[in-house]
Design an enzyme around this catalytic site. Structure first.
Site, PDB file in Angstrom:
ATOM      1  N   GLU B  29    -136.508 -41.082 104.841  1.00  0.00           N
ATOM      2  CA  GLU B  29    -136.037 -39.913 104.096  1.00  0.00           C
ATOM      3  C   GLU B  29    -136.292 -40.105 102.603  1.00  0.00           C
ATOM      4  O   GLU B  29    -135.857 -41.114 102.025  1.00  0.00           O
ATOM      5  CB  GLU B  29    -134.540 -39.714 104.343  1.00  0.00           C
ATOM      6  CG  GLU B  29    -134.222 -39.426 105.799  1.00  0.00           C
ATOM      7  CD  GLU B  29    -132.765 -39.707 106.158  1.00  0.00           C
ATOM      8  OE1 GLU B  29    -131.927 -39.878 105.256  1.00  0.00           O
ATOM      9  OE2 GLU B  29    -132.479 -39.774 107.373  1.00  0.00           O
ATOM     10  N   GLU B  60    -132.041 -39.923 111.634  1.00  0.00           N
ATOM     11  CA  GLU B  60    -132.215 -41.371 111.752  1.00  0.00           C
ATOM     12  C   GLU B  60    -132.681 -41.791 113.148  1.00  0.00           C
ATOM     13  O   GLU B  60    -133.436 -42.755 113.289  1.00  0.00           O
ATOM     14  CB  GLU B  60    -130.923 -42.109 111.375  1.00  0.00           C
ATOM     15  CG  GLU B  60    -130.721 -42.281 109.872  1.00  0.00           C
ATOM     16  CD  GLU B  60    -130.168 -41.037 109.186  1.00  0.00           C
ATOM     17  OE1 GLU B  60    -129.783 -40.084 109.899  1.00  0.00           O
ATOM     18  OE2 GLU B  60    -130.120 -41.009 107.941  1.00  0.00           O
ATOM     19  N   PHE B  83    -129.170 -45.907 103.713  1.00  0.00           N
ATOM     20  CA  PHE B  83    -128.007 -46.787 103.530  1.00  0.00           C
ATOM     21  C   PHE B  83    -127.734 -47.483 104.864  1.00  0.00           C
ATOM     22  O   PHE B  83    -127.758 -46.835 105.912  1.00  0.00           O
ATOM     23  CB  PHE B  83    -126.765 -45.978 103.130  1.00  0.00           C
ATOM     24  CG  PHE B  83    -126.779 -45.481 101.712  1.00  0.00           C
ATOM     25  CD1 PHE B  83    -126.052 -46.143 100.721  1.00  0.00           C
ATOM     26  CD2 PHE B  83    -127.499 -44.352 101.357  1.00  0.00           C
ATOM     27  CE1 PHE B  83    -126.055 -45.685  99.411  1.00  0.00           C
ATOM     28  CE2 PHE B  83    -127.508 -43.881 100.048  1.00  0.00           C
ATOM     29  CZ  PHE B  83    -126.780 -44.547  99.066  1.00  0.00           C
ATOM     30  N   ALA B  84    -127.436 -48.754 104.804  1.00  0.00           N
ATOM     31  CA  ALA B  84    -127.257 -49.509 106.046  1.00  0.00           C
ATOM     32  C   ALA B  84    -126.096 -48.963 106.884  1.00  0.00           C
ATOM     33  O   ALA B  84    -126.099 -49.088 108.107  1.00  0.00           O
ATOM     34  CB  ALA B  84    -127.035 -50.983 105.736  1.00  0.00           C
ATOM     35  N   ASP B  85    -125.140 -48.324 106.222  1.00  0.00           N
ATOM     36  CA  ASP B  85    -124.036 -47.697 106.962  1.00  0.00           C
ATOM     37  C   ASP B  85    -124.563 -46.677 107.981  1.00  0.00           C
ATOM     38  O   ASP B  85    -123.939 -46.416 108.999  1.00  0.00           O
ATOM     39  CB  ASP B  85    -123.091 -46.979 105.995  1.00  0.00           C
ATOM     40  CG  ASP B  85    -122.721 -47.840 104.802  1.00  0.00           C
ATOM     41  OD1 ASP B  85    -121.575 -48.301 104.741  1.00  0.00           O
ATOM     42  OD2 ASP B  85    -123.594 -48.060 103.928  1.00  0.00           O
ATOM     43  N   PHE B  86    -125.727 -46.080 107.662  1.00  0.00           N
ATOM     44  CA  PHE B  86    -126.277 -45.030 108.537  1.00  0.00           C
ATOM     45  C   PHE B  86    -126.844 -45.592 109.834  1.00  0.00           C
ATOM     46  O   PHE B  86    -127.213 -44.834 110.730  1.00  0.00           O
ATOM     47  CB  PHE B  86    -127.367 -44.221 107.821  1.00  0.00           C
ATOM     48  CG  PHE B  86    -126.966 -43.603 106.512  1.00  0.00           C
ATOM     49  CD1 PHE B  86    -125.634 -43.560 106.110  1.00  0.00           C
ATOM     50  CD2 PHE B  86    -127.920 -43.047 105.671  1.00  0.00           C
ATOM     51  CE1 PHE B  86    -125.275 -42.994 104.897  1.00  0.00           C
ATOM     52  CE2 PHE B  86    -127.565 -42.475 104.462  1.00  0.00           C
ATOM     53  CZ  PHE B  86    -126.249 -42.458 104.069  1.00  0.00           C
ATOM     54  N   HIS B 129    -120.925 -45.899 102.262  1.00  0.00           N
ATOM     55  CA  HIS B 129    -122.229 -46.196 101.667  1.00  0.00           C
ATOM     56  C   HIS B 129    -122.259 -47.595 101.064  1.00  0.00           C
ATOM     57  O   HIS B 129    -123.014 -47.861 100.142  1.00  0.00           O
ATOM     58  CB  HIS B 129    -122.572 -45.178 100.572  1.00  0.00           C
ATOM     59  CG  HIS B 129    -122.932 -43.817 101.076  1.00  0.00           C
ATOM     60  ND1 HIS B 129    -122.030 -42.982 101.678  1.00  0.00           N
ATOM     61  CD2 HIS B 129    -124.111 -43.137 101.076  1.00  0.00           C
ATOM     62  CE1 HIS B 129    -122.630 -41.854 102.010  1.00  0.00           C
ATOM     63  NE2 HIS B 129    -123.886 -41.912 101.662  1.00  0.00           N
TER      64      HIS B 129
END
Lengths: 336, 325
Positions: B29, B60, B83-86, B129
């Site tokens: 993205e 994702e 973001f790794a949270d995603f 995030h």
């Protein structure tokens, strides 16, 4: 709404092969069920009895180097691409002569050499993966097409929508085939889906033409698949096909399917609706003689019997397989 | 030698591999025309064009599915999860599909792909995030996991990850993006599974990773001034894990401290501590001590976030106390 009728004329040999393929899928699955009851097959399994025309009809429209992405209900789609019965039976039985030496099982049948790029047991997961293969074909200019099969329940999970949009914006050579067998697991799909035709009614959301086909008519499936695959191959982008069908049995081994009205099951199992019976009748009407069909059926029966015995003869997988092939170097080491 | 920022090193590392190998593609993205939301991929779109550097929708699962499908058919994609949270919205593709499919198919398929992602805290972004998720990735059989701590390692580990035939989760510490470091000219290629000893000391060993590396080094300076001389290991690669370096350096000093950004429970240091306890227990002069973020979601306010993440001060205090008790 496009409804494709039975395809135009094909030669009889083509139709006999399509019949043979459907009979093989039916009898393989019937035997797989028996092997369950005899405890040769452990775990779970999801049969395609009643839905054979889709796997057989689509496979007939594919090039050998095209790719199939199947679901956990994927025995039929794997066999239809030319994978032999023995390794599939053996995989169901957890034997070392299985298609993946027993490491995948019924729900993960894969044969890369036949273009069967996996059977996926998480609903919807393989739709974006098929997009990736299609992207690869597009980038490398190989003209290959990815064909991805899924059930009606899949249209309500996020991956379906992500994949359809993704395929549409990148004009990927991928054909999405929804086998609408009316039930998502144990629940009637219409009770949990906002639209009447779970896939076709969603097509417009991705700028695609709605395509509905009688999934119990192998000729019709073949015709619609061929059109979609050729369009994809020519750079025309993805298609979304909804093939209406019915599974004769329950969702999986554990499910007797009692949530379905008896008369509904009887209707779909009738000679008028059942894809194999219907196709047989069509061939007789086209002038094929009874002994020809009986010979095909006997040949398939012999193949199923021989494959069953060959699969049973396989050894249990050895310990050498346990720690093998986590990584591309063949091993499983994660530390020094 | 040139001085580069960590974020500039991302683009250089990817470019190094894309120039070398046409099968390397990059998608995510805002990664193309926009150059990445962290400006980590500036210039790639201009150099390699929209076919090899592809902007995607906010999808994702589609991004990682596309990477997986491309990898299984012979390409070497690099995918960005912003973001790794995603990872939480596409974890099925990571944990069930990419990680398992080689094993399940008895080795019929390989997945030479890299998933890079901005990981961890320090930017006051709040709990969705900022989380450090290296332990999520580390606990899934079939995934390799690297976390570079400086610009040079970003390039070297990116090259190693792209050239590896297995899936690699490449976690970039977001708070390190503006930090600078010396980077040699020419091609840089590291090996996965190699820890680096950044500082040699005689009293205690600190094993750390990513954003915590500069903090551990700063803490070691302070501790040295107080008479506690520490070895500092940049673990760099969680899977494969360079256990031998950690064991050797732990045995040499007799003490091990881990400094981890991840929340406490089942952070990577727990596995390290368990290996050390099993294999060099009798070389230890005291317990292994883990210095981690508490087992909480990360708060947004700068004051609170600073309390949560291991700080130089907390590292110094914890080690000092442990060494003097």
């Amino acid at each position: 709404m496009t409804t494709t009728e039975a395809s135009p004329v094909h030669d009889v040999d083509f139709k006999l092969e399509l019949y043979r393929s459907q009979v093989a899928l039916r009898r393989f699955e019937t035997r797989a069920y028996d092997l369950f009851l005899e405890n040769y097959v452990k775990g779970t399994s999801h049969l395609s009895i009643g839905q054979e025309a889709i796997a057989a009809g689509v496979a007939a429209a594919m090039r050998p180097d095209d790719w199939t992405f199947a679901t956990y209900r994927g025995h039929a789609h794997t066999l239809a691409r030319g994978v032999a019965m023995t390794p599939v039976f053996a995989e169901l039985m957890g034997r070392s002569n299985g298609l993946m030496a027993g490491k995948g099982g019924s729900m993960h049948l894969t044969s890369v050499e036949h273009g069967v790029m996996g059977s996926y047991a998480i609903i919807g997961a393989h739709l974006p993966i098929a997009c990736g293969a299609a992207w690869s074909a597009q980038y490398r200019g190989t003209d290959q097409v990815a064909v991805v099969f899924f059930g009606d329940g899949t249209v309500n999970i996020g991956a379906f929508h992500e994949a359809l949009n993704f395929a549409a914006i990148w004009k990927l050579p991928v054909v999405f085939i929804c086998e609408n067998n009316l039930y998502m697991e144990y629940t009637r799909t219409s009770e949990v889906t906002a639209v009447t035709h779970p896939a076709a009614d969603r097509a417009a959301a991705y700028g695609l033409e709605p395509i509905l086909v009688d999934g119990n008519d192998a000729d019709a499936v073949y015709a619609v698949a061929r059109t979609a695959i050729e369009r994809a191959r020519a750079g025309g982008g993805p298609s979304l096909i909804e093939a209406e069908t019915y599974r004769h049995g329950g969702h999986s081994r554990a499910d007797p399917g009692k949530y379905r009205p008896d008369e509904e099951v009887a209707l779909w199992k009738s000679a008028e609706r059942d894809p194999v019976s219907r196709y047989r009748t069509r061939l007789l009407e086209l002038g094929v003689d009874e002994p020809t069909l009986a010979r095909i059926e006997a040949d398939v029966d012999a193949e199923v019997d021989a494959a069953t015995e060959a699969a049973k003869a396989g050894a249990a997988p050895g310990e050498d397989l346990l720690m093998k092939d986590v990584w591309a170097n063949g091993g499983a080491e994660w530390r020094n | 030698m040139a001085e580069l920022t960590y974020r500039e090193a991302i683009a250089r590392g990817i470019a190094q591999e894309m120039r070398r190998d046409e099968s390397v593609l990059f998608l995510g993205e805002d990664v193309g025309a926009a150059g990445g939301v962290f400006k980590g991929t500036v210039g790639l779109f201009e150099e390699f064009g929209p076919v090899r550097v592809r902007d995607t929708p906010i999808s994702e699962q589609a991004i990682l599915g596309a990477a997986m499908g491309a990898a299984m058919t012979g390409l070497r994609p690099i995918a960005e999860i912003m973001f790794a949270d995603f990872f939480a919205v596409c974890w099925d593709i990571v944990a069930n599909e990419i990680a398992k499919s080689r094993y399940m198919t008895n080795g019929q398929m390989s997945f030479p792909l890299v998933i890079r992602s901005g990981n961890g805290g320090g930017l006051r972004f709040g709990a969705q995030h900022s989380q450090s998720v290296e332990n999520w990735a580390m606990m899934i059989p079939g995934l390799k996991v690297v976390v570079p701590s400086n610009p040079r390692d970003v390039i070297g580990l990116m090259a190693a990850a792209v050239r590896d035939d297995d899936p690699v989760i490449f976690l970039e510490s977001k708070a390190l993006y503006p930090t600078k470091g010396e980077v040699p000219e020419g091609e840089i290629v590291d090996a996965l599974g190699t820890a680096t000893v950044l500082r040699q000391g005689e009293h205690a060993t600190i094993a750390t990773l990513g954003l915590m590396v500069p903090r551990a080094l700063a803490a070691a300076e302070e501790l040295a001034a107080g008479g506690i001389d520490c070895t500092v290991i940049d673990v760099r690669s969680l899977i494969p894990l360079d256990t031998q370096t950690i064991l050797r350096e732990t045995s040499a000093t007799g003490r091990l401290f881990t400094v981890e950004e991840n929340p406490r429970v089942l952070g990577w240091g727990a596995e390290v501590a368990s290996i050390v306890a099993e294999e060099v227990f009798y070389d230890l002069d005291g317990p292994v001590v883990r210095i981690t973020t508490p087992h909480i979601p990360l708060p947004a306010a700068d004051t609170l976030e600073d309390m949560a993440l291991p700080s130089v001060e907390r590292i110094v205090t914890t080690i000092h106390k442990a060494m003097n008790s």
